[in-house]
Scaffold this active site. Sequence first.
Site, short mmCIF file in Angstrom:
data_model
loop_
_atom_site.label_atom_id
_atom_site.label_comp_id
_atom_site.label_asym_id
_atom_site.label_seq_id
_atom_site.Cartn_x
_atom_site.Cartn_y
_atom_site.Cartn_z
N GLY A 28 17.86 -23.66 16.88
CA GLY A 28 17.31 -22.75 17.89
C GLY A 28 17.85 -21.34 17.67
O GLY A 28 17.11 -20.35 17.78
N SER A 29 19.13 -21.24 17.35
CA SER A 29 19.74 -19.93 17.09
C SER A 29 19.09 -19.28 15.88
O SER A 29 18.87 -18.06 15.86
CB SER A 29 21.25 -20.10 16.83
OG SER A 29 21.87 -20.68 17.94
N MET A 76 23.05 -27.88 14.32
CA MET A 76 22.98 -27.07 13.10
C MET A 76 22.40 -25.69 13.36
O MET A 76 21.97 -24.99 12.44
CB MET A 76 22.17 -27.80 12.02
CG MET A 76 22.84 -29.08 11.56
SD MET A 76 22.07 -29.77 10.10
CE MET A 76 22.73 -28.68 8.81
N LYS A 90 23.48 -24.06 9.88
CA LYS A 90 24.93 -23.95 9.67
C LYS A 90 25.59 -25.31 9.89
O LYS A 90 25.07 -26.18 10.59
CB LYS A 90 25.57 -22.91 10.61
CG LYS A 90 25.40 -23.16 12.12
CD LYS A 90 26.40 -24.12 12.75
CE LYS A 90 26.15 -24.33 14.24
NZ LYS A 90 26.81 -25.49 14.83
N GLY A 128 20.32 -30.56 17.02
CA GLY A 128 21.07 -31.31 16.01
C GLY A 128 22.47 -30.82 15.74
O GLY A 128 23.21 -31.42 14.97
N ASP A 139 25.82 -18.81 18.91
CA ASP A 139 25.69 -19.03 17.46
C ASP A 139 24.67 -18.11 16.80
O ASP A 139 24.52 -18.14 15.59
CB ASP A 139 25.24 -20.48 17.19
CG ASP A 139 26.33 -21.51 17.44
OD1 ASP A 139 27.49 -21.11 17.67
OD2 ASP A 139 26.01 -22.71 17.40
O1 C5P Z 1 25.79 -19.67 23.89
P1 C5P Z 1 24.85 -20.80 24.02
O2 C5P Z 1 23.72 -20.52 24.98
O3 C5P Z 1 24.35 -21.31 22.71
O4 C5P Z 1 25.67 -21.99 24.62
C1 C5P Z 1 25.05 -23.15 25.10
C2 C5P Z 1 26.01 -23.88 26.03
O5 C5P Z 1 27.08 -24.42 25.26
C3 C5P Z 1 26.65 -23.02 27.08
O6 C5P Z 1 25.85 -22.96 28.23
C4 C5P Z 1 27.94 -23.76 27.35
O7 C5P Z 1 27.70 -24.87 28.17
C5 C5P Z 1 28.30 -24.30 25.98
N1 C5P Z 1 29.23 -23.44 25.23
C6 C5P Z 1 30.55 -23.36 25.63
N2 C5P Z 1 31.41 -22.56 24.94
C7 C5P Z 1 31.00 -21.87 23.86
C8 C5P Z 1 29.67 -21.94 23.42
C9 C5P Z 1 28.79 -22.73 24.14
O8 C5P Z 1 30.94 -23.99 26.61
N3 C5P Z 1 31.89 -21.13 23.20
#
Ligand code: C5P
Length: 301
Positions: free
Chosen positions: A105-106, A102, A12, A100, A139
């Site tokens: 990992g998601s 994008m 993405k 990256g 994501d």
């Molecule tokens: O949700 P995910 O595990 O991908 O998020 C990784 C990190 O990115 C979170 O631990 C947080 O530090 C940050 N994040 C955030 N606000 C979001 C999405 C991610 O602060 N809306």
Amino acid sequence: MSASVAVRVPAKVNVQLAVGAARPDGFHDLANVFLAVGLYDEVTVTPAEELRVTCEGPDADQVPLDRTNLAARAAIVLAERHGIDPAVHLHIAKDIPVAGGMAGGSADGAGALLACDALWGTNASREELLDICAELGSDVPFSLVGGAALGTGRGEKLRALDVGGDFHWVFAMAERGLSTPAVFREFDRLGEGTHIPEPVASEPLLDALAKGDPDALAAAVSNDLQPAALSLFPELADTLAAGRAAGALTALVSGSGPTTAFLARDPESAVKVAETLRSSGTCRAVRTASGPAPGATVLSA
Ligand code: C5P
């Protein structure tokens, strides 16, 4: 039970990433306009003695193969919910850049979830799959659905968006990755003592997507994480400048970066921008891809 299931999942780019102030849980409310693009990881799941993950591709050495890998976590969460032993081999053919910005990992999390669901015949509803995706990461739900969508909350609450045509992109991969939490922390640091408004989706941007109008989209894109990514990785400014000079309609950091994204008017100009960026010496690799692309798709069962 079939021998293996392969799922293809897109990368993405965020055409808008409006970021609010840090919430008490540390996450940030977002108005996150995702566009899936035609750069894909492929996740293949095969029954095995025990859970294991392997990875191939140019960045494979940077991919964790333990249970922190989102593909492994997806298999474990689905298996736990359905009382299944997650004894599978997950193989990731990785084309999306690692760390990256994008959603590579998601993508692997969403891909493994769909693949395990098909392999095990768990027949999880779309709602349950989306729920597990949201548990895996902000994501991940978008990687499952693809197309274009507005993500609110921490990005996991999705509304599908109309897109009136294909958009042609060039992506410049950087020499090293950036950690998403580190970029959000830098966003917080840079914003200390300032008022951070509620994130709101841009109407001109949603219009531009609906019309399939690249000039209007170029005028409307924005990424609130870009100053933070540039602060941690100042050389990205050179890549952005090189792409703009090469004739891109606009240049921005993709998500938390460090991949940079360049919108071109048509496929021919995308190829030209890509060639110029390749010889600019400001990035590790360059790819073209258009979007919207479909979400996670089972290739064989
Ligand atoms: O949700 P995910 O595990 O991908 O998020 C990784 C990190 O990115 C979170 O631990 C947080 O530090 C940050 N994040 C955030 N606000 C979001 C999405 C991610 O602060 N809306």
